[in-house]
Motif scaffolding. Structure first.
Motif, mmCIF file in Angstrom:
data_model
loop_
_atom_site.group_PDB
_atom_site.id
_atom_site.type_symbol
_atom_site.label_atom_id
_atom_site.label_comp_id
_atom_site.label_asym_id
_atom_site.label_seq_id
_atom_site.Cartn_x
_atom_site.Cartn_y
_atom_site.Cartn_z
ATOM 1 N N ARG A 1 0.830 -1.206 0.000
ATOM 2 C CA ARG A 1 0.000 0.000 0.000
ATOM 3 C C ARG A 1 0.867 1.260 0.000
ATOM 4 O O ARG A 1 0.537 2.255 -0.650
ATOM 5 C CB ARG A 1 -0.913 0.000 1.226
ATOM 6 N N ASP B 1 0.398 4.387 -2.478
ATOM 7 C CA ASP B 1 0.013 5.706 -1.966
ATOM 8 C C ASP B 1 1.059 6.773 -2.260
ATOM 9 O O ASP B 1 0.720 7.911 -2.569
ATOM 10 C CB ASP B 1 -0.255 5.624 -0.458
ATOM 11 N N THR C 1 -0.294 9.610 -4.822
ATOM 12 C CA THR C 1 -0.453 10.957 -4.275
ATOM 13 C C THR C 1 0.276 11.979 -5.130
ATOM 14 O O THR C 1 -0.237 13.072 -5.402
ATOM 15 C CB THR C 1 0.060 10.999 -2.817
ATOM 16 N N HIS D 1 -9.208 7.672 -0.152
ATOM 17 C CA HIS D 1 -8.083 7.105 -0.897
ATOM 18 C C HIS D 1 -8.499 6.762 -2.322
ATOM 19 O O HIS D 1 -7.717 6.935 -3.263
ATOM 20 C CB HIS D 1 -7.534 5.887 -0.166
ATOM 21 N N TYR E 1 -6.877 7.905 -5.996
ATOM 22 C CA TYR E 1 -6.568 7.026 -7.117
ATOM 23 C C TYR E 1 -7.257 7.519 -8.394
ATOM 24 O O TYR E 1 -6.658 7.532 -9.471
ATOM 25 C CB TYR E 1 -7.008 5.596 -6.819
ATOM 26 N N VAL F 1 2.528 11.097 3.126
ATOM 27 C CA VAL F 1 2.255 9.657 3.022
ATOM 28 C C VAL F 1 3.007 8.910 4.117
ATOM 29 O O VAL F 1 2.472 7.977 4.727
ATOM 30 C CB VAL F 1 2.650 9.120 1.635
#
Length: 233
Positions: A104, A108, A112, A156, A160, A219
């Motif tokens: 993950r 991320d 981001t 989240h 994306y 993040v």
């Protein structure tokens, strides 16, 4: 008893690894019939029971068809394109929280930054709504943890989607669904207000179109919080 259960599970995983590798490497192709349980058990040096359990797992995952009285077959040509994703799902289900967290983290960090470069006003509005919804829920003493989880995951997903890349959306969301139980735990044990603050950091990074170190700091803060939550009993 526990040792016996662990040994049995290890044998099931051994059988799963063998069969999935045969499929992944092309030794077993779509439509091919798998060796029967007896032959596989002799070949792998284990009993037929873990072989049978592995077959059931592969059937549920959609990799094989079990035709009673006829044997087990690798899914037909129409299902062949789904095999890599099903294999990926199978291994994700057998992964540790730490492994999922690392996966993950990769998504991320990069999503981001990409979202910061491509986000639209509509994307920002969607992220803002998710944070505001999560914040409102944290202020309600009896708010549903499932509702909070949905708001968290929706945020989240909005990131994306802001990348503008459908492949990223599909794969990243797939990973997010796998870590959802651990996100829920994070919300439950580590303070819900803290989760809102961390989402605000990521939102600000995307709003200000930050890339590189500034983006990754937001993040990193989220991942650190996530890891601390997993470490708590």
């Amino acid at each position: 008893m526990l040792d016996g259960t662990k040994k049995y599970q290890t044998r099931v995983e051994f059988a799963l690894d063998y069969i999935t590798q045969e499929i992944a490497q092309g030794n077993l192709k779509a439509g091919d019939k798998l060796p029967n349980e007896k032959d596989l058990a002799e070949q792998l040096g284990i009993s037929r029971t873990p072989i049978r359990e592995a077959m059931k797992t592969l059937s549920v995952a959609g990799l094989i068809d079990i035709r009673h009285g006829h044997g087990s077959y690798v899914r037909g040509e129409q299902g062949a394109p789904a095999l890599p994703l099903n294999l990926f799902q199978l291994y994700l289900q057998d992964s540790t929280p730490e492994m999922l967290m690392e996966l993950r983290d990769i998504f991320d960090r990069n999503c981001t930054e990409l979202a910061a470069q491509r986000r639209t006003d509509a994307d920002l509005a969607k992220m803002r709504e998710c944070i505001d919804r999560l914040k409102a829920l944290t202020e309600q003493p009896n708010a549903s943890l499932d509702d909070m989880l949905k708001a968290d995951l929706d945020f989240h997903r909005a990131i994306y989607e802001a990348t503008g890349n459908k492949l990223i959306v599909t794969v990243a969301d797939f990973v997010l669904n796998m870590v959802a139980p651990w996100v829920k735990k994070s919300l439950d044990v580590s303070g819900r207000i803290r989760a809102v603050d961390l989402h605000e950091q990521m939102y600000a990074s995307i709003l200000n179109q930050e890339i590189g170190v500034p983006s990754r700091l937001s993040v990193d803060a989220n991942m650190k919080h996530f890891k601390q939550s997993l470490d708590q009993e």
